[in-house]
Design a protein around this motif. Sequence first.
Motif, PDB file in Angstrom:
ATOM      1  N   CYS A 114     132.984 -11.247 116.557  1.00 12.72           N
ATOM      2  CA  CYS A 114     132.720 -11.108 117.995  1.00 12.72           C
ATOM      3  C   CYS A 114     131.635 -12.088 118.434  1.00 12.72           C
ATOM      4  CB  CYS A 114     132.279  -9.684 118.318  1.00 12.72           C
ATOM      5  SG  CYS A 114     133.568  -8.446 118.134  1.00 12.72           S
ATOM      6  N   LEU A 115     130.580 -12.189 117.644  1.00 11.07           N
ATOM      7  CA  LEU A 115     129.458 -13.062 117.991  1.00 11.07           C
ATOM      8  C   LEU A 115     129.825 -14.534 117.803  1.00 11.07           C
ATOM      9  CD1 LEU A 115     126.644 -10.953 116.283  1.00 11.07           C
ATOM     10  CD2 LEU A 115     127.258 -10.992 118.702  1.00 11.07           C
ATOM     11  N   LEU A 116     130.616 -14.848 116.769  1.00  6.56           N
ATOM     12  CA  LEU A 116     131.045 -16.230 116.545  1.00  6.56           C
ATOM     13  C   LEU A 116     131.928 -16.734 117.690  1.00  6.56           C
ATOM     14  CD1 LEU A 116     131.895 -16.227 112.719  1.00  6.56           C
ATOM     15  CD2 LEU A 116     130.077 -17.539 113.826  1.00  6.56           C
ATOM     16  N   LEU A 117     132.791 -15.869 118.199  1.00  7.15           N
ATOM     17  CA  LEU A 117     133.642 -16.253 119.327  1.00  7.15           C
ATOM     18  C   LEU A 117     132.798 -16.560 120.560  1.00  7.15           C
ATOM     19  CD1 LEU A 117     136.599 -13.722 118.893  1.00  7.15           C
ATOM     20  CD2 LEU A 117     136.683 -16.204 118.576  1.00  7.15           C
ATOM     21  N   ALA A 118     131.714 -15.816 120.731  1.00 10.37           N
ATOM     22  CA  ALA A 118     130.788 -16.108 121.837  1.00 10.37           C
ATOM     23  C   ALA A 118     130.088 -17.445 121.602  1.00 10.37           C
ATOM     24  CB  ALA A 118     129.765 -14.984 121.970  1.00 10.37           C
ATOM     25  N   PRO A 207     127.603  -2.763 122.985  1.00  9.49           N
ATOM     26  CA  PRO A 207     126.990  -4.089 123.166  1.00  9.49           C
ATOM     27  C   PRO A 207     127.673  -5.168 122.331  1.00  9.49           C
ATOM     28  CG  PRO A 207     125.294  -2.424 122.863  1.00  9.49           C
ATOM     29  CD  PRO A 207     126.595  -1.773 122.544  1.00  9.49           C
ATOM     30  N   VAL A 208     128.079  -4.826 121.098  1.00 10.89           N
ATOM     31  CA  VAL A 208     128.709  -5.816 120.214  1.00 10.89           C
ATOM     32  C   VAL A 208     130.038  -6.281 120.778  1.00 10.89           C
ATOM     33  CG1 VAL A 208     129.896  -6.030 117.994  1.00 10.89           C
ATOM     34  CG2 VAL A 208     127.559  -5.198 118.076  1.00 10.89           C
ATOM     35  N   LEU A 209     130.802  -5.359 121.371  1.00 11.14           N
ATOM     36  CA  LEU A 209     132.098  -5.713 121.927  1.00 11.14           C
ATOM     37  C   LEU A 209     131.975  -6.291 123.335  1.00 11.14           C
ATOM     38  CD1 LEU A 209     134.324  -2.716 120.766  1.00 11.14           C
ATOM     39  CD2 LEU A 209     134.549  -5.077 120.055  1.00 11.14           C
ATOM     40  N   LEU A 210     131.186  -5.623 124.178  1.00 14.88           N
ATOM     41  CA  LEU A 210     131.156  -5.983 125.595  1.00 14.88           C
ATOM     42  C   LEU A 210     130.251  -7.172 125.907  1.00 14.88           C
ATOM     43  CD1 LEU A 210     131.188  -2.448 127.282  1.00 14.88           C
ATOM     44  CD2 LEU A 210     133.093  -4.012 126.885  1.00 14.88           C
ATOM     45  N   SER A 211     129.079  -7.235 125.270  1.00  8.07           N
ATOM     46  CA  SER A 211     128.141  -8.326 125.583  1.00  8.07           C
ATOM     47  C   SER A 211     128.721  -9.699 125.258  1.00  8.07           C
ATOM     48  CB  SER A 211     126.816  -8.119 124.845  1.00  8.07           C
ATOM     49  OG  SER A 211     126.194  -6.928 125.289  1.00  8.07           O
ATOM     50  N   PRO A 212     129.247  -9.928 124.029  1.00  8.29           N
ATOM     51  CA  PRO A 212     129.869 -11.228 123.762  1.00  8.29           C
ATOM     52  C   PRO A 212     131.069 -11.505 124.667  1.00  8.29           C
ATOM     53  CG  PRO A 212     129.457 -10.062 121.712  1.00  8.29           C
ATOM     54  CD  PRO A 212     129.221  -9.089 122.811  1.00  8.29           C
ATOM     55  N   PHE A 213     131.864 -10.458 124.952  1.00  6.55           N
ATOM     56  CA  PHE A 213     133.034 -10.653 125.806  1.00  6.55           C
ATOM     57  C   PHE A 213     132.631 -11.069 127.222  1.00  6.55           C
ATOM     58  CE2 PHE A 213     136.344  -9.034 128.706  1.00  6.55           C
ATOM     59  CZ  PHE A 213     137.420  -9.771 128.230  1.00  6.55           C
ATOM     60  N   MET A 214     131.612 -10.407 127.767  1.00  3.43           N
ATOM     61  CA  MET A 214     131.133 -10.761 129.105  1.00  3.43           C
ATOM     62  C   MET A 214     130.558 -12.175 129.114  1.00  3.43           C
ATOM     63  SD  MET A 214     132.030  -8.372 131.015  1.00  3.43           S
ATOM     64  CE  MET A 214     131.251  -9.056 132.477  1.00  3.43           C
ATOM     65  N   SER A 244     141.788 -24.100 124.905  1.00  5.25           N
ATOM     66  CA  SER A 244     142.880 -23.129 125.063  1.00  5.25           C
ATOM     67  C   SER A 244     143.111 -22.326 123.786  1.00  5.25           C
ATOM     68  CB  SER A 244     144.170 -23.844 125.478  1.00  5.25           C
ATOM     69  OG  SER A 244     144.529 -24.828 124.532  1.00  5.25           O
ATOM     70  N   SER A 245     142.969 -22.965 122.607  1.00  5.62           N
ATOM     71  CA  SER A 245     143.154 -22.254 121.340  1.00  5.62           C
ATOM     72  C   SER A 245     142.131 -21.142 121.188  1.00  5.62           C
ATOM     73  CB  SER A 245     143.043 -23.236 120.164  1.00  5.62           C
ATOM     74  OG  SER A 245     144.031 -24.226 120.230  1.00  5.62           O
ATOM     75  N   HIS A 246     140.887 -21.456 121.524  1.00  8.95           N
ATOM     76  CA  HIS A 246     139.824 -20.461 121.445  1.00  8.95           C
ATOM     77  C   HIS A 246     140.094 -19.311 122.407  1.00  8.95           C
ATOM     78  CE1 HIS A 246     135.793 -18.924 122.839  1.00  8.95           C
ATOM     79  NE2 HIS A 246     135.723 -18.697 121.545  1.00  8.95           N
ATOM     80  N   LEU A 247     140.577 -19.619 123.600  1.00 10.80           N
ATOM     81  CA  LEU A 247     140.857 -18.596 124.613  1.00 10.80           C
ATOM     82  C   LEU A 247     141.985 -17.672 124.157  1.00 10.80           C
ATOM     83  CD1 LEU A 247     139.905 -17.722 127.395  1.00 10.80           C
ATOM     84  CD2 LEU A 247     141.618 -19.231 128.405  1.00 10.80           C
TER      85      LEU A 247
END
Length: 320
Positions: A114-118, A207-214, A244-247
């Motif tokens: 999750c954090l790496l994707l952010a 926070p782990v799911l929502l914060s990086p996603f936001m 686009s790949s990351h998205l």
Amino acid sequence: MTVLERNQTLVIEFLLLGFGDLHNLRIPLFIIFLIIHIMALTSNVLVIMLVVANQSLHSPMYFFLSQLSLSEILFTSNIVPSMLWLILIGSGRLSVDRCISQFLLLAIPSVTQCLLLAGMSYDRYVAICKPLHYAIIVTFGQQLQIVLSCWLVGFTLSLVVYIYLKQLTFCGLNIINHFFCDIAPLIRLSCSDTYFVEMVTAAVSFPVLLSPFMFIVVTYISIIKAILKIPSNTGRKKTFSTCSSHLIIVCMYYGTLSSIYIFPPKENSVDANKSLSLLYTLVTPLFNPLVYSLRNQDIRAAIQKSLKIMALCKLICSSH
């Protein structure tokens, strides 16, 4: 120890039901899942090797990608082998300590991803919105710091939940209708007070799911605004193709995670939960490197270069 705990036998192991009685489907499913697992491991290892070996891939985006592949390897290596064993034998037993440890080894790479994707979205944001300052802002020291922070936070938060789980007592029922030890059935089977572990899990999970996603959503709003300002249609397509790949991976990863943990199926929808978990543990680790390999020109070029080198080495060895 409560009165309930004294009146019931303490549980020292759990019975994992896996996928139940599969009858004649057992062997075909085992072979299919094993092939997918091998492909996922091979493709993720290949991504790491390509990033390390090719100078053209020594950039922040591919460094983050290699770490994402590493987290996928750790994740699948923890879950899939035991799942394959459950398919063969129908059900299996795990000690309480081993079951909780399996959850820990599941949580660490999940949080880290999750954090790496952010972190990857931040890299794309700087590259597209501030291209002239990219080399100054995203230095090797900074990307290393971001990656180490992702792993450290993933380990620390998972360890906190693990410590609270270790304090739980289990008695009475010991059946987990799943193919791995997740936190929900562990809390449900505990006969001690689970208030604190539930509060800690909620405090960590959201926070782990929502914060990086936001953060990803905010950065991509800025990225899309910057792309729309590019005058040529070809320039817009080329710029968008770099992220686009990351998205695609973000949408798939957070979609499955949200379906399992934030908006889970009803308790009687066990099969739906297993199917979502199967997608998350088996398909996604294969999907990630394939998306980057098929849609990324640099990765494809690195693969072709490596194949040519291997063919040349084979030719030289055979001539001797």
